[in-house]
Scaffold this motif. Structure first.
Motif, PDB file in Angstrom:
ATOM      1  N   GLU A  13     -24.082  -9.335 -16.455  1.00  0.00           N
ATOM      2  CA  GLU A  13     -25.462  -8.449 -16.211  1.00  0.00           C
ATOM      3  C   GLU A  13     -26.412  -8.531 -17.165  1.00  0.00           C
ATOM      4  OE1 GLU A  13     -22.157  -3.871 -16.675  1.00  0.00           O
ATOM      5  OE2 GLU A  13     -23.625  -4.245 -18.045  1.00  0.00           O
ATOM      6  N   GLY A  14     -26.939  -8.854 -16.670  1.00  0.00           N
ATOM      7  CA  GLY A  14     -28.538  -9.134 -17.121  1.00  0.00           C
ATOM      8  C   GLY A  14     -29.289 -10.403 -16.992  1.00  0.00           C
ATOM      9  N   GLU A  97     -26.554  -4.195 -26.392  1.00  0.00           N
ATOM     10  CA  GLU A  97     -26.376  -3.328 -25.738  1.00  0.00           C
ATOM     11  C   GLU A  97     -26.614  -1.659 -25.985  1.00  0.00           C
ATOM     12  OE1 GLU A  97     -24.343  -6.436 -22.392  1.00  0.00           O
ATOM     13  OE2 GLU A  97     -22.990  -4.570 -23.203  1.00  0.00           O
ATOM     14  N   ALA A  99     -27.985   2.736 -25.157  1.00  0.00           N
ATOM     15  CA  ALA A  99     -28.630   3.439 -24.393  1.00  0.00           C
ATOM     16  C   ALA A  99     -30.429   3.763 -25.578  1.00  0.00           C
ATOM     17  CB  ALA A  99     -28.299   5.025 -24.332  1.00  0.00           C
ATOM     18  N   SER A 113     -30.827  -5.036 -24.720  1.00  0.00           N
ATOM     19  CA  SER A 113     -30.194  -4.936 -23.645  1.00  0.00           C
ATOM     20  C   SER A 113     -30.406  -2.926 -23.407  1.00  0.00           C
ATOM     21  CB  SER A 113     -29.235  -5.348 -23.335  1.00  0.00           C
ATOM     22  OG  SER A 113     -28.543  -5.207 -21.610  1.00  0.00           O
ATOM     23  N   SER A 115     -30.893   0.921 -21.719  1.00  0.00           N
ATOM     24  CA  SER A 115     -29.612   1.352 -20.854  1.00  0.00           C
ATOM     25  C   SER A 115     -29.752   2.888 -20.701  1.00  0.00           C
ATOM     26  CB  SER A 115     -28.271   1.166 -20.445  1.00  0.00           C
ATOM     27  OG  SER A 115     -27.851   1.834 -19.059  1.00  0.00           O
ATOM     28  N   LYS A 117     -29.730   6.245 -19.809  1.00  0.00           N
ATOM     29  CA  LYS A 117     -29.259   7.306 -18.440  1.00  0.00           C
ATOM     30  C   LYS A 117     -29.965   8.185 -18.077  1.00  0.00           C
ATOM     31  CE  LYS A 117     -25.846   4.663 -21.177  1.00  0.00           C
ATOM     32  NZ  LYS A 117     -25.976   3.522 -20.469  1.00  0.00           N
ATOM     33  N   LYS A 158     -32.072  -1.549 -17.787  1.00  0.00           N
ATOM     34  CA  LYS A 158     -31.121  -1.778 -17.076  1.00  0.00           C
ATOM     35  C   LYS A 158     -30.987  -0.344 -16.743  1.00  0.00           C
ATOM     36  CE  LYS A 158     -27.497  -3.951 -18.958  1.00  0.00           C
ATOM     37  NZ  LYS A 158     -25.920  -4.427 -18.846  1.00  0.00           N
ATOM     38  N   PHE A 159     -30.745  -0.138 -16.020  1.00  0.00           N
ATOM     39  CA  PHE A 159     -30.515   1.555 -15.115  1.00  0.00           C
ATOM     40  C   PHE A 159     -29.262   1.369 -13.688  1.00  0.00           C
ATOM     41  CE2 PHE A 159     -35.086   1.572 -16.006  1.00  0.00           C
ATOM     42  CZ  PHE A 159     -35.391   2.442 -16.762  1.00  0.00           C
ATOM     43  N   VAL A 160     -28.258   2.418 -14.213  1.00  0.00           N
ATOM     44  CA  VAL A 160     -27.327   2.128 -13.585  1.00  0.00           C
ATOM     45  C   VAL A 160     -27.659   3.657 -12.388  1.00  0.00           C
ATOM     46  CG1 VAL A 160     -25.204   3.465 -13.106  1.00  0.00           C
ATOM     47  CG2 VAL A 160     -25.807   2.175 -15.191  1.00  0.00           C
ATOM     48  N   CYS A 217     -29.765  -6.102 -10.538  1.00  0.00           N
ATOM     49  CA  CYS A 217     -28.849  -6.353 -11.127  1.00  0.00           C
ATOM     50  C   CYS A 217     -27.294  -6.276 -11.338  1.00  0.00           C
ATOM     51  CB  CYS A 217     -28.811  -5.544 -12.174  1.00  0.00           C
ATOM     52  SG  CYS A 217     -27.581  -5.666 -14.233  1.00  0.00           S
TER      53      CYS A 217
END
Length: 231
Positions: A13-14, A97, A99, A113, A115, A117, A158-160, A217
């Motif tokens: 990822e990324g 990595e 949050a 990295s 992310s 939430k 990075k966003f889910v 991504c």
């Protein structure tokens, strides 16, 4: 340190997708994401107690210059600063990595990295121990902490994403962070641990990226190996 797993693979990822990397997965997390794909390192932390010297020796046995500290949430792991510094002294490239809920004070890092939430991560009523849903919701977004990471380290966000409307929450958060963030540093990643689910969401995300200038991504490790540990 409680370590869930150490393995050699490629980054899935990324910005560094495809780069051979050693992953050090710490066990333990301050969040409880509903769709977490590593619950053995977060919801139910499992692993082995290892010294920093033992971890370093395991990592150094692989022919890789890139090391990824992941979790769980690596920033809550006891000894994470010492471990990262050991890798820095050995000339490793360090990706963390996280949050972005824990400040980056004194941490060695070449790529943060981040992310954060979104609301789609909050566990549903009745699926988690009492109190955790509220704790997760309170802790999941920390704009000031994210700004500290962005100001101190090279970064990616990075966003889910589950649905297109999630972009409204993303852009509200970007405004709250209050730091210059080029659109290409924002990555939209489809929520899902199987290709069918991912493919069902990717068209709308690609369209969003084209309209907003964000980066799509892909989850290369899922495409190559499936949702399996050690990959």
């Amino acid at each position: 340190m409680l370590i869930s797993e150490i393995f050699y693979s490629i980054q899935g990822e990324g910005e560094l997708t495809g780069v051979p990397s050693v992953f050090v997965r710490t066990s333990g997390c301050n969040l409880r994401c509903r769709w977490c794909d590593t619950k053995y390192a977060s919801w139910n932390p499992q692993g082995d107690e290892m010294s920093i010297a033992e971890i370093f020796a395991r990592v150094d046995a692989f022919p890789a210059t890139h090391v990824v500290l992941t979790g769980g949430e690596p920033m809550v792991a006891k000894g994470i600063h010492e471990l990262a510094q050991r890798f820095r002294e050995a000339g490793k490239h360090i990706t963390i990595e996280t949050a972005g809920t824990i400040a980056p004070e004194g941490i060695a890092c070449d790529l943060a990295s981040l992310s954060p939430k979104l609301g789609n991560s909050t566990p549903l009523e009745g699926e988690i121990a009492e109190g955790w849903r509220e704790r997760h919701e309170k802790a999941r977004l920390q704009p000031e902490v994210l700004r500290a990471w962005i100001e101190r380290h090279p970064f990616q966000l990075k966003f889910v994403v589950e649905q297109s409307s999630d972009v409204e929450e993303i852009e509200a958060l970007l405004d709250r962070i209050g730091a210059p963030i080029p659109p290409h540093k924002v990555q939209l990643m489809p929520q899902g641990t199987d290709l069918q689910t991912i493919h069902g969401r990717e068209e709308s995300l690609i369209d969003l990226c084209k309209r907003r200038g964000y980066r799509y991504c892909h989850r290369l490790h899922i495409a190559l190996f499936g949702n399996t540990r050690g990959t």
